[in-house]
Design a protein around this motif. Structure first.
Motif, PDB file in Angstrom:
ATOM      1  N   ALA A 154     -16.531   4.213  -1.491  1.00  0.00           N
ATOM      2  CA  ALA A 154     -16.322   5.495  -2.070  1.00  0.00           C
ATOM      3  C   ALA A 154     -14.585   5.847  -1.896  1.00  0.00           C
ATOM      4  O   ALA A 154     -13.974   6.555  -2.771  1.00  0.00           O
ATOM      5  CB  ALA A 154     -17.060   6.559  -0.797  1.00  0.00           C
ATOM      6  N   VAL A 155     -14.124   5.615  -0.720  1.00  0.00           N
ATOM      7  CA  VAL A 155     -12.580   5.790  -0.366  1.00  0.00           C
ATOM      8  C   VAL A 155     -11.844   5.101  -1.524  1.00  0.00           C
ATOM      9  O   VAL A 155     -10.890   5.351  -2.027  1.00  0.00           O
ATOM     10  CB  VAL A 155     -12.252   5.448   0.975  1.00  0.00           C
ATOM     11  N   GLY A 156     -12.218   3.715  -1.617  1.00  0.00           N
ATOM     12  CA  GLY A 156     -11.411   3.010  -2.685  1.00  0.00           C
ATOM     13  C   GLY A 156     -11.571   3.450  -3.901  1.00  0.00           C
ATOM     14  O   GLY A 156     -10.381   3.376  -4.589  1.00  0.00           O
ATOM     15  N   ARG A 157     -12.779   3.948  -4.475  1.00  0.00           N
ATOM     16  CA  ARG A 157     -12.533   4.455  -5.676  1.00  0.00           C
ATOM     17  C   ARG A 157     -11.690   5.857  -6.088  1.00  0.00           C
ATOM     18  O   ARG A 157     -10.959   5.805  -6.729  1.00  0.00           O
ATOM     19  CB  ARG A 157     -14.102   5.175  -6.082  1.00  0.00           C
ATOM     20  N   ALA A 158     -11.838   6.387  -5.012  1.00  0.00           N
ATOM     21  CA  ALA A 158     -10.930   7.903  -4.913  1.00  0.00           C
ATOM     22  C   ALA A 158      -9.527   7.555  -4.766  1.00  0.00           C
ATOM     23  O   ALA A 158      -8.573   8.055  -5.306  1.00  0.00           O
ATOM     24  CB  ALA A 158     -11.284   8.769  -3.756  1.00  0.00           C
ATOM     25  N   LEU A 159      -9.179   6.477  -3.993  1.00  0.00           N
ATOM     26  CA  LEU A 159      -7.708   6.048  -3.746  1.00  0.00           C
ATOM     27  C   LEU A 159      -7.108   5.402  -5.026  1.00  0.00           C
ATOM     28  O   LEU A 159      -6.201   5.885  -5.571  1.00  0.00           O
ATOM     29  CB  LEU A 159      -7.542   5.054  -2.500  1.00  0.00           C
ATOM     30  N   ALA A 160      -8.115   4.579  -5.698  1.00  0.00           N
ATOM     31  CA  ALA A 160      -7.665   3.950  -6.824  1.00  0.00           C
ATOM     32  C   ALA A 160      -7.384   5.235  -8.014  1.00  0.00           C
ATOM     33  O   ALA A 160      -6.441   5.103  -8.926  1.00  0.00           O
ATOM     34  CB  ALA A 160      -8.663   3.173  -7.464  1.00  0.00           C
TER      35      ALA A 160
ATOM     36  N   ARG B 283      -9.607 -14.401  -6.636  1.00  0.00           N
ATOM     37  CA  ARG B 283      -9.252 -14.308  -7.904  1.00  0.00           C
ATOM     38  C   ARG B 283      -8.746 -12.825  -8.093  1.00  0.00           C
ATOM     39  O   ARG B 283      -7.645 -12.540  -8.895  1.00  0.00           O
ATOM     40  CB  ARG B 283     -10.529 -14.617  -8.539  1.00  0.00           C
ATOM     41  N   LEU B 284      -9.250 -11.825  -7.450  1.00  0.00           N
ATOM     42  CA  LEU B 284      -9.082 -10.442  -7.463  1.00  0.00           C
ATOM     43  C   LEU B 284      -7.520 -10.253  -7.256  1.00  0.00           C
ATOM     44  O   LEU B 284      -7.046  -9.344  -7.593  1.00  0.00           O
ATOM     45  CB  LEU B 284     -10.223  -9.690  -6.923  1.00  0.00           C
ATOM     46  N   LEU B 285      -7.108 -10.663  -5.947  1.00  0.00           N
ATOM     47  CA  LEU B 285      -5.938 -10.634  -5.388  1.00  0.00           C
ATOM     48  C   LEU B 285      -4.797 -11.068  -6.459  1.00  0.00           C
ATOM     49  O   LEU B 285      -3.604 -10.773  -6.444  1.00  0.00           O
ATOM     50  CB  LEU B 285      -5.727 -11.254  -4.077  1.00  0.00           C
ATOM     51  N   ASP B 286      -5.082 -12.110  -7.361  1.00  0.00           N
ATOM     52  CA  ASP B 286      -4.360 -12.807  -8.036  1.00  0.00           C
ATOM     53  C   ASP B 286      -4.353 -11.928  -9.570  1.00  0.00           C
ATOM     54  O   ASP B 286      -3.483 -11.894 -10.298  1.00  0.00           O
ATOM     55  CB  ASP B 286      -4.557 -14.217  -8.567  1.00  0.00           C
ATOM     56  N   GLU B 287      -5.179 -10.853  -9.756  1.00  0.00           N
ATOM     57  CA  GLU B 287      -5.185 -10.138 -11.044  1.00  0.00           C
ATOM     58  C   GLU B 287      -4.339  -8.957 -10.901  1.00  0.00           C
ATOM     59  O   GLU B 287      -3.675  -8.910  -9.873  1.00  0.00           O
ATOM     60  CB  GLU B 287      -6.691  -9.828 -11.384  1.00  0.00           C
ATOM     61  N   GLU B 288      -4.556  -8.094 -11.777  1.00  0.00           N
ATOM     62  CA  GLU B 288      -3.704  -6.783 -11.659  1.00  0.00           C
ATOM     63  C   GLU B 288      -3.816  -6.090 -10.226  1.00  0.00           C
ATOM     64  O   GLU B 288      -4.911  -6.057  -9.748  1.00  0.00           O
ATOM     65  CB  GLU B 288      -4.327  -5.907 -12.680  1.00  0.00           C
ATOM     66  N   LYS B 289      -2.801  -5.515  -9.746  1.00  0.00           N
ATOM     67  CA  LYS B 289      -2.771  -4.773  -8.387  1.00  0.00           C
ATOM     68  C   LYS B 289      -3.724  -3.606  -8.525  1.00  0.00           C
ATOM     69  O   LYS B 289      -3.634  -2.931  -9.567  1.00  0.00           O
ATOM     70  CB  LYS B 289      -1.354  -4.517  -8.218  1.00  0.00           C
ATOM     71  N   GLY B 290      -4.170  -3.433  -7.572  1.00  0.00           N
ATOM     72  CA  GLY B 290      -5.349  -1.934  -7.363  1.00  0.00           C
ATOM     73  C   GLY B 290      -5.912  -1.988  -5.843  1.00  0.00           C
ATOM     74  O   GLY B 290      -5.258  -2.633  -5.018  1.00  0.00           O
ATOM     75  N   ILE B 291      -6.827  -1.407  -5.959  1.00  0.00           N
ATOM     76  CA  ILE B 291      -7.549  -1.011  -4.554  1.00  0.00           C
ATOM     77  C   ILE B 291      -8.867  -2.133  -4.547  1.00  0.00           C
ATOM     78  O   ILE B 291      -9.683  -1.834  -5.460  1.00  0.00           O
ATOM     79  CB  ILE B 291      -7.933   0.328  -4.443  1.00  0.00           C
ATOM     80  N   LEU B 292      -8.984  -2.694  -3.778  1.00  0.00           N
ATOM     81  CA  LEU B 292     -10.065  -3.737  -3.350  1.00  0.00           C
ATOM     82  C   LEU B 292     -11.022  -3.591  -2.184  1.00  0.00           C
ATOM     83  O   LEU B 292     -10.393  -3.550  -1.075  1.00  0.00           O
ATOM     84  CB  LEU B 292      -9.501  -5.403  -3.397  1.00  0.00           C
ATOM     85  N   SER B 293     -12.348  -3.153  -2.453  1.00  0.00           N
ATOM     86  CA  SER B 293     -13.242  -3.052  -1.631  1.00  0.00           C
ATOM     87  C   SER B 293     -13.959  -4.331  -1.444  1.00  0.00           C
ATOM     88  O   SER B 293     -14.373  -4.747  -2.347  1.00  0.00           O
ATOM     89  CB  SER B 293     -14.192  -2.006  -1.910  1.00  0.00           C
ATOM     90  N   THR B 294     -14.080  -4.714  -0.040  1.00  0.00           N
ATOM     91  CA  THR B 294     -14.558  -6.066   0.257  1.00  0.00           C
ATOM     92  C   THR B 294     -16.153  -5.666   1.028  1.00  0.00           C
ATOM     93  O   THR B 294     -15.991  -4.631   1.587  1.00  0.00           O
ATOM     94  CB  THR B 294     -13.641  -6.748   1.048  1.00  0.00           C
ATOM     95  N   GLY B 295     -17.039  -6.587   1.089  1.00  0.00           N
ATOM     96  CA  GLY B 295     -17.976  -6.583   1.958  1.00  0.00           C
ATOM     97  C   GLY B 295     -17.767  -6.437   3.371  1.00  0.00           C
ATOM     98  O   GLY B 295     -16.421  -7.059   3.745  1.00  0.00           O
ATOM     99  N   GLY B 296     -18.455  -6.103   4.155  1.00  0.00           N
ATOM    100  CA  GLY B 296     -18.417  -6.088   5.691  1.00  0.00           C
ATOM    101  C   GLY B 296     -17.749  -7.268   6.460  1.00  0.00           C
ATOM    102  O   GLY B 296     -17.273  -7.371   7.283  1.00  0.00           O
ATOM    103  N   GLY B 297     -18.599  -8.590   5.808  1.00  0.00           N
ATOM    104  CA  GLY B 297     -18.344  -9.771   6.374  1.00  0.00           C
ATOM    105  C   GLY B 297     -17.128 -10.538   5.939  1.00  0.00           C
ATOM    106  O   GLY B 297     -16.686 -11.549   6.368  1.00  0.00           O
ATOM    107  N   ALA B 298     -16.613 -10.107   4.917  1.00  0.00           N
ATOM    108  CA  ALA B 298     -15.627 -10.677   4.107  1.00  0.00           C
ATOM    109  C   ALA B 298     -14.413 -10.905   4.959  1.00  0.00           C
ATOM    110  O   ALA B 298     -13.737 -12.088   5.049  1.00  0.00           O
ATOM    111  CB  ALA B 298     -14.953  -9.993   2.973  1.00  0.00           C
ATOM    112  N   PHE B 299     -13.805 -10.189   5.918  1.00  0.00           N
ATOM    113  CA  PHE B 299     -12.614 -10.054   6.701  1.00  0.00           C
ATOM    114  C   PHE B 299     -12.669 -11.090   7.746  1.00  0.00           C
ATOM    115  O   PHE B 299     -11.892 -11.463   8.568  1.00  0.00           O
ATOM    116  CB  PHE B 299     -12.275  -8.752   7.176  1.00  0.00           C
TER     117      PHE B 299
END
Length: 195
Positions: free
Chosen positions: A35-41, A85-101
């Motif tokens: 939700a925050v990611g969408r609004a920030l983007a 892959r997403l980090l290498d694409e166009e710059k933006g706001i990326l939301s990750t799953g809770g376990g990703a980090f």
């Protein structure tokens, strides 16, 4: 190629900023990353990306289905590939799953190619947000609250390694959460610069 989502919620974007690196939102399930990611983007006029949505799209399955069929280790491998892959694409706001980090390789990749922002919420806030949802495979247990508490206790020290922190208290509106993230990013002109 990823399905990049442009958002137009909440009026026109604030074009007074220039994004130099992808902002990666991390934290527990229910912290508000999507939700925050969408609004920030939308506010910044940049793409919103969601690693879980990308995985589901590529697999043509839901996250719970992937967990059930292939297991969590398989999912975590795919998750790392998608985040890279997403980090290498166009710059933006990326939301990750809770376990990703939690994976050290993901933390390193995110810090080297983007910036991590932990949406820090306490256990009660998270529980209030997730207790009525059945889309969380890790909470499909006999005692979901105890499971969430154990995950929280295990993960908080790892999330604390994030580059930046924004408090998510459960009472702040999404727009004000965006302001908190922007305030945190203001300390990193290498990531987000006011024109």
């Amino acid at each position: 190629m990823s399905e990049i989502k442009h958002n137009s919620s909440g009026g026109s974007p604030d074009t007074g900023f220039e994004l130099h690196k992808t902002v990666v939102l991390v934290g527990m399930m229910g912290a508000g990353k999507t939700a925050v990611g969408r609004a920030l983007a939308a506010r910044l006029g940049v793409p919103f990306l969601d690693s879980d949505a990308e995985i589901e799209s590529a697999a043509n399955m839901t996250i719970p289905e992937i967990f059930a069929r292939d297991g969590e280790p398989f999912f975590r491998t795919k998750e790392s590939q998608v985040i890279g892959r997403l980090l290498d694409e166009e710059k933006g706001i990326l939301s990750t799953g809770g376990g990703a980090f939690l994976a050290e390789q993901n933390r390193t990749m995110i810090t080297e190619r983007g910036v991590s922002v932990w949406l820090r919420a306490d256990l009660d806030v998270l529980w209030n947000r997730v207790k009525h949802k059945d889309t969380r495979p890790l909470l499909r247990t006999a005692d979901p609250y105890a499971t969430l508490r154990a995950l929280y206790e295990d993960r908080v020290p790892v999330y604390a390694q994030a580059d930046l922190i924004a408090e998510s208290d459960g009472e702040t509106s999404i727009e004000n959460m965006v302001n908190r993230v922007l305030d945190a990013l203001a300390t990193r002109p290498d990531v987000l610069e006011r024109k």
